[in-house]
Scaffold this active site. Structure first.
Site, short mmCIF file in Angstrom:
data_model
loop_
_atom_site.label_atom_id
_atom_site.label_comp_id
_atom_site.label_asym_id
_atom_site.label_seq_id
_atom_site.Cartn_x
_atom_site.Cartn_y
_atom_site.Cartn_z
N CYS A 126 -51.79 -28.64 34.73
CA CYS A 126 -50.17 -29.12 34.54
C CYS A 126 -49.04 -29.07 34.78
CB CYS A 126 -49.89 -28.69 32.34
SG CYS A 126 -49.99 -26.65 32.39
N CYS A 181 -78.57 18.75 63.72
CA CYS A 181 -77.89 17.88 64.30
C CYS A 181 -77.86 16.71 65.02
CB CYS A 181 -76.50 18.48 65.73
SG CYS A 181 -78.14 19.45 66.86
N HIS A 202 -77.38 21.58 71.40
CA HIS A 202 -76.49 20.50 70.54
C HIS A 202 -76.28 19.13 70.48
CE1 HIS A 202 -74.36 20.86 67.01
NE2 HIS A 202 -72.65 20.20 66.67
#
Length: 902
Positions: free
Chosen positions: A35, A158, A628
């Protein structure tokens, strides 16, 4: 009602593929769809893909009318974001609703790789009970970078943290675990895929912590691979192989093909169906084969630290011989090792090709590796590392031809159909079964390796699947040979290619001086060229030609026939001698963008996209004795590089990445044309819904969102061969699919092909009937065997005892207990036998079980196989336990008193 009291609306299942992004987009709408009533107080229908906007009670209340007509009960206020259920006539609180209120943040189909706040890599996570998370949080929360979560070091882990961070930034893989969690359903121990799925959701959560603890992944990998137990240093590349092996084994799905691969037949007449986890230049082509130690100076190369195993191989077989043998497929998950040496040559004679089969054997202990060996690794279907050792030409038990007995079992008429019919299939050649998983979809490529006899020009070829390429690092002398053979000027070679010509005389002079003292700059292209370069087999390294039946000079070469979506490259920096280990720390330059694989492709390569961009790098700092691991990853949300060092995450510039000592590199295919295709699909999804609805697998949607080449549409992961839903997944099939309009389906199907089309989801009655038959068979076999075993346990002095291989028996036990629906192959007692005086007898040190003659006949009549192993006792059987006890009691009662005093 206060939100603290919660809500219990059961109609939230209607959300489907709706997302908060769809709601935010609709908030810009200012009028009712029916509407034209203005805002505020407009309500949005939350039914899957409906998104109707209607006015509320302040106007005509089209929202209520729409709900009553369409039965769409859930709606949200576009102004206040309150959710209302018309059926419950109550407000729904997303944070505290039972069942949980779950809505994805992005649309199902969305472009990827965009460095915008509303990125496509969004986790679909359930709302927490404490209300701490909601998908409708403020925009500031959405802007929070995702994926920048560290991993706590649990004691020399690691190596694991660096590898997990690299995989976490592989967008296709992470999107799968975030958006396709319904496919991560497995009961296979240790359920590493489920643990990794939870870890990924934690790392990419919108309210992520600074770091998380990957304890479940660490413990899971230690269960299946004892080499990672304890707190000693490990190799990151070895972990990657083992980790992806296990994920593949837990998530793999069978793909049954009735006909051979047409394209494979165009390349080779008969190819092995083994999956090569890592491809290197080491050979074990035919027996006899002698390792050429004179070539040690060619490469400064070695395999990943602490990881290598012996390989064995089978004799060359013709296609006719292979077709006549029934070979048991390997479906187990242990990491097996094997070697191959790959070369290439342009004049391949494909009319004279044959198959080179290589057997493999698992070896859990870590052996040392000679420098001359170029190693490789695989899964159960794969190829793995090779150690300088005599080649064993004996066929492994898993590869020995099987014969199936033709005896029929005595059953009732109804059960005879189930058992005899099933066994009738097993008399012939077992149907070819291939397996796929998200790991194979993303990381698998195919390579064709060939050896040509220079005398008869016969070519032996093997097409195999690799998951990573283990590249040698060429020495200075060999680098000069490679560059000369490819017509390259060594002075022009560098990380930037022709850019070095524009840097001026000073840069040229500095580079010349540097190369004089430290050697020439080695590029990744040099390593690839060394890997794919042709190599002549001569002298002590001659090739055993099957046609000539002699040792001949040969030429080895290889080419890529199918490129993976993510190309994993391993630089072989570690070398292990018998007494010590060393590391090759030479700098290898690599491109961040535009790695071109076109020079290494076969002419029949199916991949159209050949360019790759770097997305992650794993680096090793230190020596072979200790060091590492860290990783550099490109976060696609921020479009920036970050360093991941355990629990620390730091932004870095691209120059830092370029200058790192790379160990493992991850490259992702680049296809800019897919962005336009995705945008078109998004626009079609937003168009009004058509009358016909199509269902498509979320796995393929993930490929469409993240792959450069998604491939054909496949709905086989939720549809059976009859076009319906298998009973095993009927309970959660709605979580495995998404719906779309006919326009969207037509566009995607026309573009990519595939299928099958699915408009209606229902359980397959045919599969249900077959499953019921399988269940009846399982119950019959289990109950009968238990009864026979109870009778066997009551026998005190059996005259005959049969032996059976426990490996086969465990497979049968898994089947009858309903853990698997595929019956085992024929009984195979070859694993527990040894040959003596031309006869097969029981090996006393083997792993076998004992059973009665009735138990053996029962299993043998169903499955056949052999050989039959039994122990026959003498006719004068030993006394029973009851007789021995009675004799002892009688002896004690009749003993003299004097003996008792003594």
């Amino acid at each position: 009602m206060s939100e603290s009291r919660g809500s219990t609306c059961p109609h939230i299942h209607c959300l489907g593929d709706n997302s908060w992004e769809d709601i935010d987009r609709k908030k810009n709408q200012e009028i009712c769809d029916s509407c034209n009533a203005p805002s505020p107080h407009l309500w949005l229908c939350l039914q899957s893909r409906c998104l109707y906007v209607g006015c509320g009670e302040a106007a005509v209340d089209h929202s209520l009318a729409h709900a009553e007509v369409e039965k769409h009960w859930l709606t949200i206020n576009l102004t206040t974001s309150r959710i209302w259920c018309y059926m419950c006539e109550a407000e729904v609180f997303p944070k505290r609703n039972v069942p949980q209120f779950i809505m994805r943040e992005r649309s199902v189909i969305s472009p990827h790789g965009s460095p915008t706040p509303d990125n496509s890599l969004q986790p679909v996570t359930p709302v927490q009970e404490d209300g701490t998370d909601s998908e409708s949080d403020e925009a500031a929360d959405i802007l929070k970078p995702k994926g920048l979560t560290g991993l706590q070091n649990l004691g020399n882990t690691c190596y694991l943290n660096a590898a997990i961070q690299a995989l976490s930034n592989c967008v296709p893989l992470t999107r799968f675990f975030l958006d396709c969690g319904s496919f991560v359903r497995t009961d296979k121990k240790p359920m590493l895929s489920k643990n990794y799925c939870r870890l990924v959701n934690e790392m990419w959560h919108r309210k992520r912590p600074s770091y998380v603890v990957p304890s479940s992944v660490v413990q899971g990998i230690k269960v299946v691979h004892p080499m990672f137990r304890g707190f000693s240093q490990q190799d990151s590349q070895e972990f990657l192989r083992c980790f992806m092996d296990q994920i593949h084994e837990e998530l793999k799905q069978p793909i049954k093909t009735d006909s051979p691969d047409i394209q494979s037949d165009a390349l080779v007449e008969k190819c092995t169906n083994k999956k090569v986890h890592a491809i290197t230049r080491q050979d074990s082509l035919e027996s006899p084969m002698i390792i050429d130690n004179s070539s040690q100076s060619e490469y400064e190369t070695a395999e990943s630290a602490l990881s290598s195993d012996k390989g064995s191989m089978d004799q060359n077989m013709s296609c006719e011989e292979e077709n006549g043998a029934l070979i048991q497929p390997q479906t187990s998950s242990p990491t097996v090792r094997r070697s191959m040496r790959l070369r290439n040559k342009s004049n391949v004679q494909e009319n004279a090709q044959s198959t080179e089969l290589n057997g493999a054997k698992l070896k859990e202990m870590k052996d040392t590796v000679n420098m001359s060996n170029k190693l490789s690794s695989t899964r159960a279907e794969d190829v793995q590392e090779f150690v300088d050792a005599p080649i064993n030409t004996e066929t492994s038990p898993a590869q020995r031809p099987r014969t199936v007995s033709g005896r029929a079992m005595q059953l009732s008429e109804s059960d005879r159909t189930v058992f005899v019919g099933s066994r009738g299939i097993r008399k012939g050649k077992k149907k070819s079964v291939k397996y796929r998983s998200v790991i194979s979809d993303i990381f698998d490529g195919k390579i064709l390796s060939s050896v040509q006899c220079l005398t008869c020009e016969r070519v032996s070829s093997t097409k195999e699947t690799f998951q990573d390429l283990s590249l040698p690092i060429p020495s200075r002398d060999h680098l000069t040979v490679i560059q000369a053979s490819h017509g390259m000027n060594p002075a022009k070679m560098g990380s930037c290619g022709d850019v070095s010509l524009k840097e001026g005389w000073f840069s040229w002079m500095f580079g010349w001086v540097r190369s004089w003292f430290w050697g020439p700059t080695i590029t990744l292209q040099d390593c690839l060229a060394a890997f794919f370069s042709a190599d002549e087999l001569k002298g002590d390294n001659m090739y055993s030609c099957e046609k000539c039946k002699k040792l001949r000079n040969g030429m080895k070469y290889s080419k890529v026939t199918d490129l993976p979506e993510i190309l994993c490259i391993h630089l072989k920096r570690f070398r292990h001698e018998f007494t010590f280990s060393t590391k090759i720390s030479n700098y290898v330059s690599f491109p961040l963008e535009g790695l071109d694989m076109k020079p290494y492709l076969h002419r029949d390569c199916v991949s159209e996209v050949t360019s790759y961009d770097l997305m992650a790098v794993i680096c090793h700092h230190g020596t072979a004795g200790g060091g590492h691991y860290t990783s550099y990853c490109l976060n696609h949300v921020e479009d920036k590089w970050f360093e991941f060092d355990d629990q620390y995450v730091t932004e870095v510039d691209f120059q830092t990445v370029e200058n790192c000592e790379a160990y493992v590199l991850f490259y992702r295919k680049k296809n800019e044309g897919m962005e336009m295709i995705r945008q078109t699909a998004i626009e079609l999804m937003e168009s009004p819904e058509s009358l016909m609805k199509f269902y498509i697998s979320k796995q393929w949607i993930n490929q469409f969102n993240t792959f450069a080449e998604p491939g054909p549409i496949t709905n086989n992961d939720f549809l059976c061969q009859h076009g319906a839903v298998p009973p095993s997944i009927a309970g959660h099939v709605e979580d495995m699919v998404t719906s779309m309009s006919q326009e969207t389906w037509d566009y995607l199907h026309e573009r990519f092909g595939g299928g099958p089309a699915c408009n209606h989801i229902y359980v397959c009655t045919t599969c249900q009937q077959e499953l019921d038959k399988i269940r009846r068979r399982q119950k019959y076999e289990l109950d009968t065997f238990v009864q026979l075993n109870e009778e066997f346990q009551k026998e005190d002095n059996p005259n005959i005892i049969y032996q059976i291989c426990l490996a086969w028996f465990k497979t049968w036990e898994i089947f009858v207990k309903g853990q698997e629906n595929e019956p085992p192959m024929p009984i195979d007692n070859s694993l527990i036998t040894v040959t003596k005086n031309g006869q097969q007898i029981l090996s006393s040190s083997s792993n076998y079980g004992q059973m009665s003659e009735e138990m053996w006949r029962f299993l043998f009549n169903i499955y056949g196989g052999g050989p039959e192993l039994k122990t026959v006792y003498q006719t004068d059987s030993p006394p029973t336990l009851a007789q021995i006890a009675a004799e002892r009691q009688a002896a004690c009662s009749s003993s003299p008193q004097g003996e008792e005093k003594n």
